[in-house]
Enzyme design. Structure first.
Site, PDB file in Angstrom:
ATOM      1  N   GLY A   1     -13.884  -3.882   0.052  1.00 21.38           N
ATOM      2  CA  GLY A   1     -15.292  -3.211   0.290  1.00 21.38           C
ATOM      3  C   GLY A   1     -15.571  -2.177  -0.745  1.00 21.38           C
ATOM      4  O   GLY A   1     -16.784  -2.338  -1.320  1.00 21.38           O
TER       5      GLY A   1
ATOM      6  N   LYS B   1     -20.146 -15.502   1.605  1.00 13.97           N
ATOM      7  CA  LYS B   1     -21.533 -15.580   1.807  1.00 13.97           C
ATOM      8  C   LYS B   1     -22.338 -14.849   0.594  1.00 13.97           C
ATOM      9  O   LYS B   1     -21.865 -13.945   0.138  1.00 13.97           O
ATOM     10  CB  LYS B   1     -21.802 -14.492   2.922  1.00 13.97           C
ATOM     11  CG  LYS B   1     -21.429 -15.005   4.309  1.00 13.97           C
ATOM     12  CD  LYS B   1     -21.652 -14.308   5.442  1.00 13.97           C
ATOM     13  CE  LYS B   1     -22.016 -12.937   5.670  1.00 13.97           C
ATOM     14  NZ  LYS B   1     -21.662 -12.252   6.848  1.00 13.97           N
TER      15      LYS B   1
ATOM     16  N   GLY C   1      -9.236  -7.455  -1.508  1.00 16.78           N
ATOM     17  CA  GLY C   1      -9.404  -8.357  -0.203  1.00 16.78           C
ATOM     18  C   GLY C   1      -8.976  -9.858  -0.440  1.00 16.78           C
ATOM     19  O   GLY C   1      -7.829  -9.878  -1.206  1.00 16.78           O
TER      20      GLY C   1
ATOM     21  N   ARG D   1       0.852  -1.244  -0.086  1.00 16.96           N
ATOM     22  CA  ARG D   1       0.024  -0.106   0.002  1.00 16.96           C
ATOM     23  C   ARG D   1       0.769   1.292   0.007  1.00 16.96           C
ATOM     24  O   ARG D   1       0.490   2.136  -0.506  1.00 16.96           O
ATOM     25  CB  ARG D   1      -0.843  -0.039   1.272  1.00 16.96           C
ATOM     26  CG  ARG D   1      -1.977  -1.025   1.074  1.00 16.96           C
ATOM     27  CD  ARG D   1      -2.851  -0.890   2.039  1.00 16.96           C
ATOM     28  NE  ARG D   1      -4.214  -1.670   1.678  1.00 16.96           N
ATOM     29  CZ  ARG D   1      -5.052  -2.256   2.425  1.00 16.96           C
ATOM     30  NH1 ARG D   1      -4.800  -2.060   3.798  1.00 16.96           N
ATOM     31  NH2 ARG D   1      -6.011  -2.992   1.895  1.00 16.96           N
TER      32      ARG D   1
HETATM   33  P1  AMP Z   1     -15.730 -12.916   1.218  1.00 22.32           P
HETATM   34  O1  AMP Z   1     -14.847 -12.101   2.227  1.00 22.32           O
HETATM   35  O2  AMP Z   1     -16.946 -13.226   1.216  1.00 22.32           O
HETATM   36  O3  AMP Z   1     -14.991 -12.772  -0.070  1.00 22.32           O
HETATM   37  O4  AMP Z   1     -15.121 -14.697   1.401  1.00 22.32           O
HETATM   38  C1  AMP Z   1     -13.991 -14.966   1.460  1.00 22.32           C
HETATM   39  C2  AMP Z   1     -13.904 -16.242   2.220  1.00 22.32           C
HETATM   40  O5  AMP Z   1     -14.642 -17.105   1.721  1.00 22.32           O
HETATM   41  C3  AMP Z   1     -12.564 -16.893   2.393  1.00 22.32           C
HETATM   42  O6  AMP Z   1     -11.848 -16.717   3.675  1.00 22.32           O
HETATM   43  C4  AMP Z   1     -12.765 -18.233   2.031  1.00 22.32           C
HETATM   44  O7  AMP Z   1     -11.867 -19.151   2.711  1.00 22.32           O
HETATM   45  C5  AMP Z   1     -14.148 -18.510   2.155  1.00 22.32           C
HETATM   46  N1  AMP Z   1     -14.558 -19.444   1.299  1.00 22.32           N
HETATM   47  C6  AMP Z   1     -14.471 -19.751   0.171  1.00 22.32           C
HETATM   48  N2  AMP Z   1     -15.148 -20.894  -0.429  1.00 22.32           N
HETATM   49  C7  AMP Z   1     -15.749 -21.386   0.928  1.00 22.32           C
HETATM   50  C8  AMP Z   1     -16.575 -22.429   1.072  1.00 22.32           C
HETATM   51  N3  AMP Z   1     -16.720 -23.707   0.052  1.00 22.32           N
HETATM   52  N4  AMP Z   1     -16.730 -22.702   2.256  1.00 22.32           N
HETATM   53  C9  AMP Z   1     -16.672 -21.868   3.159  1.00 22.32           C
HETATM   54  N5  AMP Z   1     -16.116 -20.709   3.011  1.00 22.32           N
HETATM   55  C10 AMP Z   1     -15.522 -20.540   1.780  1.00 22.32           C
END
Ligand code: AMP
Length: 393
Positions: A373, A199, A350, A37
């Site tokens: 974000g 999610k 991220g 950064r």
């Molecule tokens: P996000 O912050 O929503 O982009 O989510 C990122 C996170 O999603 C990472 O830490 C991954 O480990 C998690 N992730 C990816 N695939 C899966 C999965 N099949 N089950 C649970 N968590 C997951």
């Protein structure tokens, strides 16, 4: 781009107040783990110095919640920045107040100072007008180069522009705006989005916005299982958001009506626990008590088919639990594949950005966003407050 940039203003002899993103990871000895950064802000800082500006840098670091936290001072950042620039960067102990004003008033052309962590004052995140006015009084020209906080209306990103008429984008910010604007308003087609991550709830608005723009959306990661469940299929103990099953079904119908192809995983790497020492296998139907932790090889092939001819690809969210290397295969295979394509590849910040850099593919992508974000909100079609307030061209 319709916003003015630092190149559109005369900097000579002016106090140039630059909002940067120096929110770097520090280890327990307060040493900087990753200075990306700081490096990212160098072009804007150098340009301001080379053009005779008096550079005042401001940033937040961590979440001190309005109190002075010794472990969140910007001192290590000033040291690293001095090394990188090959010139002294003076670090102050506060970001407002009499002492700060005095030092600023004595600056000469080409001097650089770094203010203390903005979030030592609770007024920063509250976007307090008095605090914003005090920050603004330090400069004559405001430059925002901190895309990562542009989705927040804070004193240093939004409020400040009410008191400083000249407000422009730095180079890093301008690059982010250009890539996202192009992808969202006039993308070369086919345009394919890859969405993953934990999610569904985080990505609903992104999907809704993208349905009017893309040709296909490939869904993997934890969020895929709520979609798969909405089709009545078994998902074992995979990640599920039960209250979003109906939304997932509606999104699939909307996509169909709009002629957007949604591709869900057709096979999975399943595991009996989230651990590097777990039992795993590849299946098409997930048995009870097993969870999907990565997309399977057939899904990788399906995704590749959709991506092969794409001219624009936007990716937000890993396709598996990539932090555990044996669950990272799907994310890595897709990353390597798109790295070799003749397409514009835009990676959300991220986790997706860290996955790409872990695979050593940073330089193979067209653009890797510096804001998690912020990039998500851009993809949702929102106007980011820190960008909206910058001067129009
Ligand atoms: P996000 O912050 O929503 O982009 O989510 C990122 C996170 O999603 C990472 O830490 C991954 O480990 C998690 N992730 C990816 N695939 C899966 C999965 N099949 N089950 C649970 N968590 C997951």
């Amino acid at each position: 781009m319709d916003k003015k940039t630092i190149k559109d203003v005369e900097l000579k002899g002016k106090r140039v107040l630059i909002r940067v993103d120096f929110n770097v990871p520090l280890n327990k000895d307060l040493k900087i783990d990753d200075d990306a950064r700081i490096r990212g802000a160098l072009p804007t800082i150098k340009y301001a110095v080379d053009n005779g500006g008096r550079v005042i840098l401001m940033s937040h670091l961590g979440r001190p919640k309005g109190k002075v936290e010794e472990s969140m001072r910007l001192t290590p950042v000033a040291e690293r920045l001095s090394e990188l620039l090959g010139r002294h960067v003076k670090k102050l102990d506060d970001c407002i107040g009499r002492e700060v004003k005095k030092v600023v008033s004595e600056m000469k052309d080409g001097d650089i100072i770094l203010l203390e962590n903005l979030r030592f004052h609770i007024e920063e995140t509250k976007n307090d007008p008095e605090f914003a006015k005090k920050l603004a009084s330090l400069g004559e020209i405001y430059v925002n180069d901190a895309f990562g906080t542009a989705h927040r209306a804070h004193a240093s990103t939004e409020g400040i522009t009410r008191f400083l008429k000249i407000a422009v984008a730095g180079f890093l910010m301008a690059k982010e705006i250009e890539y996202f604007e192009k992808a969202l308003s006039d993308p070369p087609k086919p345009f394919v989005a890859i969405l993953g991550g934990a999610k569904v709830s985080d990505k609903i608005m992104v999907i809704e916005n993208l349905l009017d723009k893309v040709n296909a959306i490939l869904i993997g990661g934890g969020m895929a299982y709520t979609f798969i469940k909405s089709e009545g299929k078994e998902i074992g103990s995979s990640k599920l958001e039960p209250e979003k099953i109906d939304t997932a079904r509606t999104l699939m119908q909307e996509a169909m009506q709009k002629g957007v192809k949604i591709v869900l995983p057709i096979d999975h790497l399943i595991s009996d626990k989230i651990d590097a020492n777990s039992n795993t296998r590849v299946v098409e139907t997930i048995p009870q008590n097993w969870m999907g932790v990565d997309i399977g090889p057939k899904t990788v092939d399906e995704f590749k088919k959709e991506l092969r001819n794409a001219k624009t690809i936007v990716w937000n969210g890993p396709l598996g639990i990539f932090e555990i290397s044996k669950f990272a295969r799907g994310t890595e295979d897709i990353a390597r594949f798109i790295a070799g394509l003749n397409a514009t590849t835009i990676i959300g910040g991220g986790d997706t950005a860290s996955a790409i850099s872990r695979f050593g593919l940073k330089d193979a992508m067209t653009h890797i966003s510096t804001g998690g974000g912020a990039s998500l909100e851009y993809l949702e079609g929102k106007t980011l407050p820190g960008i909206a307030v910058l001067n129009d061209k």
